[in-house]
Enzyme design. Structure first.
Site, PDB file in Angstrom:
ATOM      1  CG  HIS A 196      -3.237  -0.792  -6.548  1.00  0.00           C
ATOM      2  ND1 HIS A 196      -3.952  -0.150  -4.845  1.00  0.00           N
ATOM      3  CD2 HIS A 196      -3.547  -1.973  -5.664  1.00  0.00           C
ATOM      4  CE1 HIS A 196      -4.047  -0.709  -4.347  1.00  0.00           C
ATOM      5  NE2 HIS A 196      -3.860  -1.973  -4.541  1.00  0.00           N
ATOM      6  NE  ARG A 216      -4.092  -1.708   0.561  1.00  0.00           N
ATOM      7  CZ  ARG A 216      -5.097  -2.574  -0.676  1.00  0.00           C
ATOM      8  NH1 ARG A 216      -3.321  -2.875  -1.362  1.00  0.00           N
ATOM      9  NH2 ARG A 216      -5.275  -3.259   0.134  1.00  0.00           N
TER      10      ARG A 216
HETATM   11  O1  LIG Z   1      -4.638  -3.940  -3.801  1.00  0.00           O
HETATM   12  C1  LIG Z   1      -5.290  -5.130  -3.995  1.00  0.00           C
HETATM   13  C2  LIG Z   1      -5.700  -6.205  -3.121  1.00  0.00           C
HETATM   14  O2  LIG Z   1      -5.932  -5.499  -2.004  1.00  0.00           O
HETATM   15  O3  LIG Z   1      -6.497  -6.800  -3.094  1.00  0.00           O
END
Ligand SMILES: O=CC(=O)O
Length: 308
Positions: A271, A223
């Site tokens: 991401h 994150r």
């Molecule tokens: O970031 C992506 C997830 O938490 O699957």
């Protein structure tokens, strides 16, 4: 006893069809079409809002669409609501593939080679073999272990750090605050795959970088909140960190003028490292739901006091 999906409409539609076929006793609805809100016992969502929670007075279990749960504002949930994170082969495999790609890219100096192409210098850099490179994982859960399994046959020297002790074949493990310094001192490439909690927020900071070998590399696929971005820029500029691959940031995406966006030693991706797959996650969700309905525990159960 309805399950409500709140998220991407295409995924909701696909999952509704599979539920109707394979688990017809649990009606599957897609937000905002909740039917009788009193009937909704289960919610599958990526984020939460007050509007949703208020509409579901009998909610028992929240399933996260993702592997993490920090993006869900759990303070909106009554204490008795159980939270289950997504553990499914799509996320695990795509994450392991991404981490393998990122480790190999940094191992073979791809950022410097690409910068060399752009400047026309085509540097002939010294080449190491995988067995000469130490790759350390912060976080040895489902995703960290899957990435380790994929990297292991390539020959890297693998280590891992976790909050509590773990034994993994072929991996040198460290744990707790006491083990952190020794772990960091032997990381040529550090991979962050920790859950984001109050304890891990900002863990990738100046102090952490200073304990790593000079010129070590960073991969953050967890994150954005794990990383103090200004500290990374400083460490890159001083050469303490040689290069970084960041799949996550704060915010996402970073503003156009952010120093990390144009930094020659940084690769940014949107991401996308570990992706919840429509075609595999639905079966993991149904398995977890069947177990929950049978009163059993599931691998993705979250301890709400710990946040993971
Ligand atoms: O970031 C992506 C997830 O938490 O699957």
């Amino acid at each position: 006893m309805t399950i409500l999906h709140c998220g991407d409409p295409a995924r909701g539609k696909a999952w509704a069809e599979i539920f109707a076929r394979d688990l017809p006793q649990v009606p599957f609805r897609c937000w905002p079409d909740i039917g009788d809100g009193q009937e909704v016992r289960y919610l599958i969502a990526w984020t939460l809002s007050e509007e949703i929670i208020t509409a579901l007075p009998n909610l028992e279990v929240l399933f996260s669409i993702g592997a993490g749960v920090d993006q869900l504002d759990l303070s909106l949930l009554p204490d008795h609501v159980r939270v289950v994170r997504m553990i499914e082969p799509g996320i695990t495999t795509t994450m392991a593939e991404f981490v393998t790609m990122a480790v190999l890219a940094l191992h073979r100096d791809l950022p410097a080679l690409v910068a060399g192409q752009r400047s026309g210098t085509f540097p002939y850099l010294p080449v190491k073999m995988a067995r000469e490179r130490r790759v350390g994982f912060m976080g040895l859960g489902e995703l960290g272990q899957a990435a380790i399994r994929m990297l292991s046959p390539i020959g890297f020297r693998l280590s891992g750090w976790s909050r509590s002790p773990r034994q993994i074949e072929g991996v040198t493990t460290f744990h707790g605050a006491d083990g952190m310094g020794t772990f960091l001192a032997q990381c040529d490439i550090l991979v962050c795959l920790l859950p984001l909690t109050d304890e891990t927020r900002g863990i990738l900071c100046r102090d952490t970088f200073a304990q790593m070998p000079k010129g070590a590399c960073l991969i953050n696929v967890a994150r954005g909140g794990h990383l103090v971005q200004d500290d990374l820029i400083e460490a890159l500029d001083s050469g303490q960190i040689g290069a970084a691959m960041l799949d996550v940031s704060t915010p996402e995406p970073l503003p156009e003028t952010h120093a990390l966006r144009a930094h020659p030693a940084v690769f940014l991706t949107p991401h996308i490292a570990g992706v919840t797959r429509i075609d595999t996650a639905v079966y993991a969700l149904m398995d977890a739901l069947r177990a929950v309905m049978a009163g059993q525990s599931v691998a993705g159960d979250i301890d709400r006091t710990k946040g993971y």
